[in-house]
Design a protein around this motif. Structure first.
Motif, mmCIF file in Angstrom:
data_model
loop_
_atom_site.group_PDB
_atom_site.id
_atom_site.type_symbol
_atom_site.label_atom_id
_atom_site.label_comp_id
_atom_site.label_asym_id
_atom_site.label_seq_id
_atom_site.Cartn_x
_atom_site.Cartn_y
_atom_site.Cartn_z
ATOM 1 N N ALA A 33 -8.206 -7.706 -1.226
ATOM 2 C CA ALA A 33 -7.634 -6.896 -0.149
ATOM 3 C C ALA A 33 -6.848 -5.705 -0.690
ATOM 4 N N PHE A 34 -6.400 -5.777 -1.947
ATOM 5 C CA PHE A 34 -5.615 -4.678 -2.523
ATOM 6 C C PHE A 34 -6.405 -3.844 -3.526
ATOM 7 N N GLU A 35 -7.693 -4.084 -3.628
ATOM 8 C CA GLU A 35 -8.484 -3.364 -4.636
ATOM 9 C C GLU A 35 -8.439 -1.853 -4.445
ATOM 10 N N ASP A 36 -8.388 -1.427 -3.197
ATOM 11 C CA ASP A 36 -8.415 0.022 -2.936
ATOM 12 C C ASP A 36 -7.017 0.590 -2.701
ATOM 13 N N ALA A 37 -5.976 -0.198 -3.011
ATOM 14 C CA ALA A 37 -4.604 0.241 -2.706
ATOM 15 C C ALA A 37 -3.985 1.066 -3.827
ATOM 16 N N GLY A 38 -4.596 1.030 -5.018
ATOM 17 C CA GLY A 38 -4.032 1.783 -6.132
ATOM 18 C C GLY A 38 -2.972 1.038 -6.909
ATOM 19 N N ILE A 39 -2.965 -0.303 -6.819
ATOM 20 C CA ILE A 39 -1.975 -1.064 -7.590
ATOM 21 C C ILE A 39 -2.338 -1.034 -9.071
ATOM 22 N N ALA A 40 -1.305 -1.183 -9.926
ATOM 23 C CA ALA A 40 -1.504 -1.056 -11.368
ATOM 24 C C ALA A 40 -2.082 -2.319 -11.992
ATOM 25 N N ALA A 41 -1.741 -3.470 -11.439
ATOM 26 C CA ALA A 41 -2.167 -4.739 -12.040
ATOM 27 C C ALA A 41 -1.937 -5.875 -11.058
ATOM 28 N N ILE A 42 -2.584 -7.002 -11.349
ATOM 29 C CA ILE A 42 -2.335 -8.257 -10.648
ATOM 30 C C ILE A 42 -1.836 -9.259 -11.679
ATOM 31 N N ILE A 43 -0.683 -9.869 -11.403
ATOM 32 C CA ILE A 43 -0.171 -10.935 -12.270
ATOM 33 C C ILE A 43 -0.509 -12.249 -11.586
ATOM 34 N N TYR A 44 -1.386 -13.019 -12.228
ATOM 35 C CA TYR A 44 -1.828 -14.278 -11.637
ATOM 36 C C TYR A 44 -1.151 -15.452 -12.336
ATOM 37 N N THR A 45 -0.403 -16.236 -11.575
ATOM 38 C CA THR A 45 0.312 -17.390 -12.119
ATOM 39 C C THR A 45 -0.217 -18.674 -11.497
ATOM 40 N N ASP A 46 -0.644 -19.594 -12.337
ATOM 41 C CA ASP A 46 -0.966 -20.942 -11.877
ATOM 42 C C ASP A 46 0.337 -21.742 -11.957
ATOM 43 N N ARG A 102 0.828 -1.209 0.000
ATOM 44 C CA ARG A 102 0.000 0.000 0.000
ATOM 45 C C ARG A 102 0.866 1.265 0.000
ATOM 46 N N ASP A 103 1.899 1.259 0.813
ATOM 47 C CA ASP A 103 2.798 2.423 0.864
ATOM 48 C C ASP A 103 3.470 2.650 -0.484
ATOM 49 N N ALA A 104 3.925 1.571 -1.110
ATOM 50 C CA ALA A 104 4.613 1.685 -2.394
ATOM 51 C C ALA A 104 3.668 2.163 -3.489
ATOM 52 N N ALA A 105 2.440 1.646 -3.478
ATOM 53 C CA ALA A 105 1.465 2.054 -4.493
ATOM 54 C C ALA A 105 1.124 3.538 -4.361
ATOM 55 N N ARG A 106 1.096 4.017 -3.134
ATOM 56 C CA ARG A 106 0.847 5.458 -2.932
ATOM 57 C C ARG A 106 2.049 6.282 -3.379
ATOM 58 N N ALA A 107 3.249 5.801 -3.078
ATOM 59 C CA ALA A 107 4.462 6.554 -3.403
ATOM 60 C C ALA A 107 4.758 6.547 -4.898
ATOM 61 N N PHE A 108 4.379 5.458 -5.567
ATOM 62 C CA PHE A 108 4.704 5.315 -6.991
ATOM 63 C C PHE A 108 3.456 4.891 -7.770
ATOM 64 N N PRO A 109 2.539 5.818 -7.980
ATOM 65 C CA PRO A 109 1.279 5.489 -8.661
ATOM 66 C C PRO A 109 1.516 4.880 -10.046
ATOM 67 N N GLY A 110 0.821 3.794 -10.314
ATOM 68 C CA GLY A 110 0.912 3.157 -11.616
ATOM 69 C C GLY A 110 2.152 2.312 -11.832
ATOM 70 N N GLN A 111 3.001 2.215 -10.813
ATOM 71 C CA GLN A 111 4.269 1.505 -10.995
ATOM 72 C C GLN A 111 4.436 0.300 -10.078
#
Length: 239
Positions: A154-167, A114-123
């Motif tokens: 849990a991270f939907e409201d954190a401002g993350i750019a994407a989720i990489i889902y690996t099976d 969460r801290d990183a997503a706030r500090a570096f939006p979109g990254q």
């Protein structure tokens, strides 16, 4: 849908693992920079990089190889593996990476995400690597009881750019991605979801794109083996 060619780095070389096993590594190139340049020349819009040694060590190990890649290409690149503190995040972004992928710390230190997503939006992206729907950490060596969808929400409201889902069980196995699970995750959250693990044919890419909700797909072994022609795939996805 964006196609991300994958460059997995082990001991400075481009490799592919089978189901996440470091002992099952196939070396495809000993010049990561040249490989990255070839992907860019074929028309790739993004690169997906993984520091495999770093994922186990908990710190960057293949920094020289990553920097060699960044020096050879102009397209954006995302990197995962061993990125577990703010200093490492800041350092990589300062070196020219467009996006860092946080995996293990998403489970062990969600506040950092969460801290990183706030500090570096979109990254900042979150990497969710799973066996049978449960998240695995530390280079896939440790399995948790955390459900993929629960952690993603849990991270939907954190401002993350994407989720990489690996099976994990599909990764490097050339058996096709887990499309139902990936689509279900993409429909469960508002964050863009990128599919990883098992993408091995044009048909896989068509089926992922046909869901209408999956934002990207990562492929490695199929591009190296020639099962997918990168230029042709990019052209078809663009159509």
């Amino acid at each position: 849908m964006i196609l991300y060619p994958a460059i997995d780095l082990k001991d400075g070389q481009c490799v592919r693992l089978l189901k996440g096993e470091m002992s099952e590594a196939t070396v495809f190139s000993d010049d990561p920079g040249a490989q990255a340049a070839a992907f860019e020349a074929a028309g790739a819009e993004w690169l997906h990089l993984v520091d495999l040694n770093g994922a186990f060590a908990g710190r960057p190990v293949n920094a020289d190889a990553v920097e060699a890649i960044l020096s050879r290409v102009t397209i954006p690149a995302q990197l995962g593996g061993g990125i577990r503190d703010m200093a490492t995040i800041e350092g990589w972004l300062a070196k020219g990476l467009s996006r860092v992928i946080l995996g293990t710390v998403a489970v062990e230190d969600p506040a950092l995400v969460r801290d990183a997503a706030r500090a570096f939006p979109g990254q900042v992206a979150v990497g969710l690597d799973a066996r049978k729907g449960r998240v695995a950490t530390r280079g896939w060596a440790d399995e948790t009881d955390v459900q993929v969808t629960d952690l993603a929400r849990a991270f939907e409201d954190a401002g993350i750019a994407a989720i990489i889902y690996t099976d994990i069980d599909r990764d490097g196995a050339m058996q096709g991605p887990n499309i139902p699970a990936t689509e279900a995750l993409a429909r469960a959250v508002s964050v863009p979801v990128i599919a990883s693990g098992g993408v091995s044919s044009m048909d896989d890419l068509r089926r992922l794109q046909a869901t209408g909700v999956i934002a990207g797909a990562i492929s490695g072994r199929a591009l190296y083996d020639g099962a997918i022609d990168l230029g042709e795939a990019l052209a078809e996805l663009a159509r």
